[in-house]
Design a protein around this motif. Sequence first.
Motif, PDB file in Angstrom:
ATOM      1  N   VAL A   1      19.750   2.319   5.863  1.00  0.00           N
ATOM      2  CA  VAL A   1      19.023   1.425   4.670  1.00  0.00           C
ATOM      3  C   VAL A   1      19.824   1.969   3.788  1.00  0.00           C
ATOM      4  N   ALA A   2      19.781   0.869   2.628  1.00  0.00           N
ATOM      5  CA  ALA A   2      20.617   1.109   1.381  1.00  0.00           C
ATOM      6  C   ALA A   2      19.948   0.070   0.403  1.00  0.00           C
ATOM      7  N   ASP A   3      20.415   0.331  -0.972  1.00  0.00           N
ATOM      8  CA  ASP A   3      19.854  -0.450  -1.899  1.00  0.00           C
ATOM      9  C   ASP A   3      21.022  -1.758  -2.023  1.00  0.00           C
ATOM     10  N   GLU A   4      21.947  -1.782  -1.477  1.00  0.00           N
ATOM     11  CA  GLU A   4      23.114  -2.938  -1.606  1.00  0.00           C
ATOM     12  C   GLU A   4      23.172  -3.385  -0.291  1.00  0.00           C
ATOM     13  N   PRO A   5      23.262  -4.661   0.069  1.00  0.00           N
ATOM     14  CA  PRO A   5      23.457  -4.982   1.467  1.00  0.00           C
ATOM     15  C   PRO A   5      24.865  -5.009   2.079  1.00  0.00           C
ATOM     16  N   GLN A   6      25.899  -5.407   1.346  1.00  0.00           N
ATOM     17  CA  GLN A   6      27.165  -5.120   1.952  1.00  0.00           C
ATOM     18  C   GLN A   6      27.735  -3.492   2.297  1.00  0.00           C
ATOM     19  N   ALA A   7      27.139  -2.603   1.236  1.00  0.00           N
ATOM     20  CA  ALA A   7      27.516  -1.354   1.734  1.00  0.00           C
ATOM     21  C   ALA A   7      26.446  -1.048   3.023  1.00  0.00           C
ATOM     22  N   ALA A   8      25.596  -1.296   3.119  1.00  0.00           N
ATOM     23  CA  ALA A   8      24.579  -1.126   4.370  1.00  0.00           C
ATOM     24  C   ALA A   8      25.469  -1.678   5.394  1.00  0.00           C
ATOM     25  N   MET A   9      25.889  -2.844   5.297  1.00  0.00           N
ATOM     26  CA  MET A   9      26.590  -3.436   6.590  1.00  0.00           C
ATOM     27  C   MET A   9      28.073  -2.692   6.962  1.00  0.00           C
ATOM     28  N   ALA A  10      28.640  -2.227   5.853  1.00  0.00           N
ATOM     29  CA  ALA A  10      29.807  -1.490   6.175  1.00  0.00           C
ATOM     30  C   ALA A  10      29.422  -0.310   7.076  1.00  0.00           C
ATOM     31  N   ALA A  11      28.558   0.547   6.670  1.00  0.00           N
ATOM     32  CA  ALA A  11      27.998   1.625   7.400  1.00  0.00           C
ATOM     33  C   ALA A  11      27.579   1.173   8.920  1.00  0.00           C
ATOM     34  N   ARG A  12      26.647   0.185   9.022  1.00  0.00           N
ATOM     35  CA  ARG A  12      26.568  -0.236  10.307  1.00  0.00           C
ATOM     36  C   ARG A  12      27.438  -0.506  11.318  1.00  0.00           C
ATOM     37  N   ASP A  13      28.756  -0.993  10.681  1.00  0.00           N
ATOM     38  CA  ASP A  13      29.827  -1.429  11.271  1.00  0.00           C
ATOM     39  C   ASP A  13      30.687  -0.356  11.899  1.00  0.00           C
ATOM     40  N   VAL A  14      30.528   0.926  10.892  1.00  0.00           N
ATOM     41  CA  VAL A  14      31.160   2.203  11.377  1.00  0.00           C
ATOM     42  C   VAL A  14      30.217   2.834  12.657  1.00  0.00           C
ATOM     43  N   LEU A  15      29.036   2.543  12.645  1.00  0.00           N
ATOM     44  CA  LEU A  15      27.972   3.015  13.738  1.00  0.00           C
ATOM     45  C   LEU A  15      28.468   2.135  14.884  1.00  0.00           C
TER      46      LEU A  15
ATOM     47  N   GLN B   1      38.879  -2.727   1.895  1.00  0.00           N
ATOM     48  CA  GLN B   1      38.580  -4.205   2.189  1.00  0.00           C
ATOM     49  C   GLN B   1      37.910  -4.673   1.196  1.00  0.00           C
ATOM     50  N   LEU B   2      36.514  -4.204   0.850  1.00  0.00           N
ATOM     51  CA  LEU B   2      35.920  -4.956  -0.152  1.00  0.00           C
ATOM     52  C   LEU B   2      36.466  -5.126  -1.611  1.00  0.00           C
ATOM     53  N   ALA B   3      37.083  -4.058  -2.146  1.00  0.00           N
ATOM     54  CA  ALA B   3      37.790  -4.188  -3.309  1.00  0.00           C
ATOM     55  C   ALA B   3      38.854  -5.144  -3.323  1.00  0.00           C
ATOM     56  N   ARG B   4      39.757  -5.139  -2.340  1.00  0.00           N
ATOM     57  CA  ARG B   4      40.906  -5.839  -2.255  1.00  0.00           C
ATOM     58  C   ARG B   4      40.520  -7.586  -2.012  1.00  0.00           C
ATOM     59  N   GLY B   5      39.607  -7.474  -0.948  1.00  0.00           N
ATOM     60  CA  GLY B   5      39.239  -9.048  -0.693  1.00  0.00           C
ATOM     61  C   GLY B   5      38.113  -9.747  -1.516  1.00  0.00           C
ATOM     62  N   GLY B   6      37.288  -8.803  -2.316  1.00  0.00           N
ATOM     63  CA  GLY B   6      36.353  -9.328  -3.073  1.00  0.00           C
ATOM     64  C   GLY B   6      34.963  -9.140  -2.430  1.00  0.00           C
ATOM     65  N   ALA B   7      34.232  -8.445  -3.069  1.00  0.00           N
ATOM     66  CA  ALA B   7      32.722  -8.232  -2.745  1.00  0.00           C
ATOM     67  C   ALA B   7      31.921  -9.292  -3.410  1.00  0.00           C
ATOM     68  N   THR B   8      30.863  -9.667  -2.692  1.00  0.00           N
ATOM     69  CA  THR B   8      30.011 -10.770  -3.381  1.00  0.00           C
ATOM     70  C   THR B   8      29.044 -10.055  -4.416  1.00  0.00           C
ATOM     71  N   VAL B   9      28.941 -10.470  -5.627  1.00  0.00           N
ATOM     72  CA  VAL B   9      27.737  -9.860  -6.400  1.00  0.00           C
ATOM     73  C   VAL B   9      26.406  -9.740  -5.917  1.00  0.00           C
ATOM     74  N   SER B  10      25.755  -8.686  -5.392  1.00  0.00           N
ATOM     75  CA  SER B  10      24.462  -8.863  -4.847  1.00  0.00           C
ATOM     76  C   SER B  10      23.431  -8.983  -5.978  1.00  0.00           C
ATOM     77  N   ARG B  11      22.202  -9.188  -5.436  1.00  0.00           N
ATOM     78  CA  ARG B  11      21.080  -9.038  -6.419  1.00  0.00           C
ATOM     79  C   ARG B  11      20.891  -7.846  -7.215  1.00  0.00           C
TER      80      ARG B  11
END
Length: 494
Positions: A64-78, A176-186
């Motif tokens: 659970v996190a306040d920003e979705p892309q970072a949350a998905m990055a953590a889920r991928d690690v798990l 990867q997010l910095a180099r490829g570009g993160a989507t600006v979240s809400r």
Amino acid sequence: MRERPLYPPFRRYGARLLSTALAVALGGCSSTPVRMVSHELFGFGGAGAGKTSPYLTGYIGNVVADEPQAAMAARDVLARGGNAGDAATALGLALAVTLPSRASLGGGGACLAWRPGDSDGGRAFVFMPAAGATTPEGGAPVDRPAAVPMLARGLYLMHLRYGSVDFNETITPALQLARGGATVSRALAGDLAAVQQPLLADAGARALFSRNDGTVLAEGDSLVQSRLAGVLEQMRAMGVGDLYNGALAASFVAGSQGAGGGLMAADLRGALPSETMPLTVRVDRMTVSFLPPPADGGLGSAMAFRALSDGGQGGTVGQQAVAAWRARATGTRKAGDLVAQAQAMVDSGTVSGGGMLPHLPASTSFAVVDRHGGAVACSLTMDNLFGTGRVAGSTGIVMAASPQRLPPPLLTAAIASQGETFRAVATGSGQNDAADAVATELRQVLAGQKPGERPVTAEGRINAISCPAGLPGGEGSCVGASDVRAAGLAVGSD
């Protein structure tokens, strides 16, 4: 609720170290990455180069996190077999890319970690943004003092104790997010809109956060951070220590001074996180651990949780406890005495001299639970939305604001365990009542309610995970939730 900056447009403002020697030797000031474990997540280095870990099936954990892309990055690690320490580290670093308004590499925070076998409530890691200890002579004026960057070293120390892979593996999602570009979240778009005029007055920030027409980035836009990607690549190749005592440190110091931040090389070398015992409350055969001071939001949550457990109403107990603590001469206390004094306050259950807190700096929080029952909960801050509002030269790192003349942020997190099993975790951000929000949310989920069913305080924002049947063993009962009023994400197994 949109958090406004602490003060009008960036106006001028002026525990015990357990095994820090080991952390410094291995990662804090070394240029050599350290191999800590047995497997690789993304196939960088060693015999596994060019390969990736297979995805796990079944229950992998919750994020659970306040920003979705970072949350998905953590889920991928798990999903690739990493544990809670690995995923939380990757999440914290990813937030430095996707939510630099609250969690840049220039900022800091605190984390609470627990795993089965931790009978004493786990460990707390405190790495709040620190004021520089020196004043540069000559050069650019220090018109907007910056905080010493603490995030990377703080996450490194937590990962050293609770991670399972090479630390440099956890940098990959952020890179990867910095180099490829993160989507600006809400979440980021809201922060950008709140401070767009003063933020875009800085050339470095304007280059990062504005569109071609000069307007601030909006939700859905792409945020590419090539310079920050270079910093992350350097950290992955040379180790975290390079940001504190290497080429990256030199670049950051030069960038800080050029942007009016005033940091010196000695400030970065002396930036040491602390590892200490958490505050604990024992109730209903459970041990509930909380972040300790100087992350005093944890003290507020512990006091409010105890009041609720004793049949009280809670209300503003947490806020009053933090106000009372801060009203005392905390600066005269020895660091090693802070936890003991705060624990004594929790044990007594008495708050005297408390009041209401002033408007506090913005923060963000997250929590991760892995399939084995390990848990990490963190709260991060820049001591102001976008910190100083300036970028440290060629590093692409948004500098946090110096805490010298600011009220401390309210950082809070709690983990509940019962013997060898994990039960629940709650973290909070927001304003004065965030400590009360965490206490109320945790008490409710331990009483059988699903997390995040309704707002628990007016302004506090929670992230929570509950496993009523316990972990390991009760995977089917686990559920996570982010505050319904926020823009976060709760994610688990498919």
